[in-house]
Enzyme design. Structure first.
Site, PDB file in Angstrom:
ATOM      1  N   ARG A  35       0.499   4.585  -9.505  1.00 51.63           N
ATOM      2  CA  ARG A  35       0.466   5.899  -9.144  1.00 51.63           C
ATOM      3  C   ARG A  35       0.992   6.870 -10.144  1.00 51.63           C
ATOM      4  O   ARG A  35       0.741   8.122  -9.891  1.00 51.63           O
ATOM      5  CB  ARG A  35       1.533   6.085  -8.008  1.00 51.63           C
ATOM      6  CG  ARG A  35       0.953   5.324  -6.717  1.00 51.63           C
ATOM      7  CD  ARG A  35       0.893   6.097  -5.449  1.00 51.63           C
ATOM      8  NE  ARG A  35       0.384   5.231  -4.397  1.00 51.63           N
ATOM      9  CZ  ARG A  35       1.006   5.060  -3.351  1.00 51.63           C
ATOM     10  NH1 ARG A  35       2.322   5.012  -3.030  1.00 51.63           N
ATOM     11  NH2 ARG A  35       0.318   4.316  -2.130  1.00 51.63           N
ATOM     12  N   GLU A  47      -6.910  -1.361  -8.318  1.00 53.19           N
ATOM     13  CA  GLU A  47      -7.500  -1.587  -6.965  1.00 53.19           C
ATOM     14  C   GLU A  47      -8.281  -2.743  -6.784  1.00 53.19           C
ATOM     15  O   GLU A  47      -8.237  -3.320  -5.686  1.00 53.19           O
ATOM     16  CB  GLU A  47      -8.487  -0.209  -6.870  1.00 53.19           C
ATOM     17  CG  GLU A  47      -7.890   1.003  -6.764  1.00 53.19           C
ATOM     18  CD  GLU A  47      -6.787   1.311  -5.721  1.00 53.19           C
ATOM     19  OE1 GLU A  47      -7.352   0.536  -4.559  1.00 53.19           O
ATOM     20  OE2 GLU A  47      -6.024   1.720  -5.609  1.00 53.19           O
ATOM     21  N   THR A  53      -4.871  -8.409  -1.003  1.00 54.15           N
ATOM     22  CA  THR A  53      -3.898  -8.903  -1.609  1.00 54.15           C
ATOM     23  C   THR A  53      -2.616  -7.902  -1.258  1.00 54.15           C
ATOM     24  O   THR A  53      -2.876  -6.590  -1.425  1.00 54.15           O
ATOM     25  CB  THR A  53      -3.848  -9.092  -3.078  1.00 54.15           C
ATOM     26  OG1 THR A  53      -4.796 -10.144  -3.294  1.00 54.15           O
ATOM     27  CG2 THR A  53      -2.670 -10.192  -3.761  1.00 54.15           C
ATOM     28  N   CYS A 212       5.395   9.926  12.726  1.00 58.58           N
ATOM     29  CA  CYS A 212       4.172  10.208  11.694  1.00 58.58           C
ATOM     30  C   CYS A 212       3.821  11.595  11.377  1.00 58.58           C
ATOM     31  O   CYS A 212       4.092  12.504  12.533  1.00 58.58           O
ATOM     32  CB  CYS A 212       2.984   9.474  12.369  1.00 58.58           C
ATOM     33  SG  CYS A 212       1.364   9.746  11.650  1.00 58.58           S
TER      34      CYS A 212
HETATM   35  N1  ADE Z   1      -4.153  -0.634  -1.498  1.00 62.88           N
HETATM   36  C1  ADE Z   1      -5.319  -0.230  -1.979  1.00 62.88           C
HETATM   37  N2  ADE Z   1      -5.315   0.688  -2.648  1.00 62.88           N
HETATM   38  C2  ADE Z   1      -3.960   1.085  -2.699  1.00 62.88           C
HETATM   39  C3  ADE Z   1      -3.266   2.019  -3.401  1.00 62.88           C
HETATM   40  N3  ADE Z   1      -3.717   2.882  -4.550  1.00 62.88           N
HETATM   41  N4  ADE Z   1      -1.931   2.181  -3.231  1.00 62.88           N
HETATM   42  C4  ADE Z   1      -1.119   1.187  -2.512  1.00 62.88           C
HETATM   43  N5  ADE Z   1      -1.985   0.243  -1.551  1.00 62.88           N
HETATM   44  C5  ADE Z   1      -3.196   0.365  -1.795  1.00 62.88           C
END
Ligand code: ADE
Length: 371
Positions: A35, A47, A53, A212
């Site tokens: 991120r 991704e 997973t 939420c």
């Molecule tokens: N699952 C798929 N893409 C994701 C992401 N960018 N962050 C967290 N979980 C994910």
């Protein structure tokens, strides 16, 4: 009967939805390594790893993979077996083979750079509609929609959609919704927030509706149907199989072979491994041993005498439940013919150089520990 789930998304709903979601995301997002980057190569690797997973399983692999292959060019220049070695244990190895092929394609056809549009991204091996949308939106901030496991669940609940979200009608609906909720500014951030909400609050079994940020905008929550939506996927029929892995020894080395294109775990190395016919009570029967020895000779050219059962491993792969008997064996004659792909006699000290299946690695460890 299905509800009339298609509440029109009006401008006021959209404004509130985006505002509440982004405000929540700003103070609740997990700090995940992918991120903090907009580098398309990093986004892409994360991704692909995150398909099928969990985040917890992916994090260490992600770091190790990028340390070893810091760019598309370095990945393209590597051998496939080394890429598989860094993928070992993550499963679904076609992902790693496709990543490697895609890296070579990017270097050959795109000067090592990522295309920025969803259509061109989808021409790369292993990149489907979701991954293309993720790369386009996270790395290039294109307003490209995404639907994966977390968002499929979230959208279905928001819409109160109680049809099958995996059917073509369901997919059309969800992708269309995913497109409509994207803002022009920072669509990548909104997509990341959607995944996060799905992954952390809008969870499959026990969604945390009470905290939420968009509960007042959610149809499933309003109707108290959040645990019935989305309807579960049909469970595939589980097939039981019994297999044997043969640890064939010759002068302190063991026989490994690379699994072929048409086999499970293609490209990974393994001990010669064959299906056993019929039931097993403790150890294979004389007939089952003869069958195994014959399959070994056919597959590798090696004749061997089979010994004791070293261990039994149980594991599941997609729709198979596998009982794997690991048998000792000693080379008695014959030479490797290599008609079924690469085969090698390997010292236990060198097992680490080969990408092995998870069960292959367990057996390798047992053999190395026995020294
Ligand atoms: N699952 C798929 N893409 C994701 C992401 N960018 N962050 C967290 N979980 C994910």
């Amino acid at each position: 009967m299905h509800h009339a789930f298609l509440t029109p998304i009006d401008a006021a709903w959209l404004r509130r939805f985006r505002r509440n979601l982004l405000k929540w995301y700003a103070s609740n997002a997990r700090d995940l390594p992918w991120r903090s980057t907009r580098e398309p190569y990093h986004v892409w690797i994360s991704e692909i790893m995150l398909q099928q997973t969990t985040v917890a399983a992916v994090v260490p692999y992600y770091q190790r993979f990028l340390d070893r292959f810091p760019s598309v060019r370095e990945l393209a220049a590597a051998e496939e077996s080394e890429v598989l070695r860094f993928w070992e244990g993550l499963g679904y190895y076609s992902r790693a083979r496709n990543i490697h092929r895609a890296a070579r394609h990017l270097v050959d056809k795109h000067d090592g750079r990522f295309p920025t549009d969803v259509e061109t991204l989808q021409t790369l091996p292993g990149i489907g509609r979701y991954t293309a949308g993720a790369v386009a939106s996270f790395a290039f901030d294109r307003p490209a929609p995404i639907v994966e496991a977390n968002t499929l669940r979230l959208y279905s609940r928001l819409l109160g959609f109680d049809g099958d979200p995996r059917s073509s009608a369901g997919q059309r609906l969800l992708w269309s919704f995913a497109q409509q909720i994207l803002p022009q500014s920072s669509p990548g951030r909104l997509n990341q927030a959607l995944i996060e909400l799905g992954a952390t609050l809008c969870t499959p079994a026990d969604p945390a509706c009470s905290v939420c940020p968009v509960r007042t905008l959610c149809r499933a929550c309003a109707e108290g149907r959040q645990t019935q939506i989305p309807v579960p996927a049909k469970r595939p029929e589980i097939t039981e199989v019994i297999e044997a892995s043969l640890a064939v020894q010759k002068n302190g080395r063991y026989l490994l072979r690379q699994r072929g294109e048409q086999e499970r775990w293609a490209g990974l190395w393994d001990f010669p491994r064959f299906e056993i016919d019929g039931a097993i009570n403790g150890a294979p029967t004389a007939k089952q041993r003869r069958d195994l020895a014959q399959q070994l000779a056919q597959c590798t050219g090696i004749e061997a005498e089979l010994g004791d059962v070293l261990t039994e491993i149980r594991h599941g792969v997609t729709r198979y439940r596998i009982r794997l008997l690991c048998l000792k064996a000693v080379h008695r004659g014959g030479r490797l013919h290599r008609r079924n792909g690469p085969q090698q006699w390997v010292r236990p000290g060198d097992f680490a150089d080969f990408p092995l299946s998870v069960t292959g690695r367990k057996l390798a460890q047992i053999l190395a520990d026995a020294l």
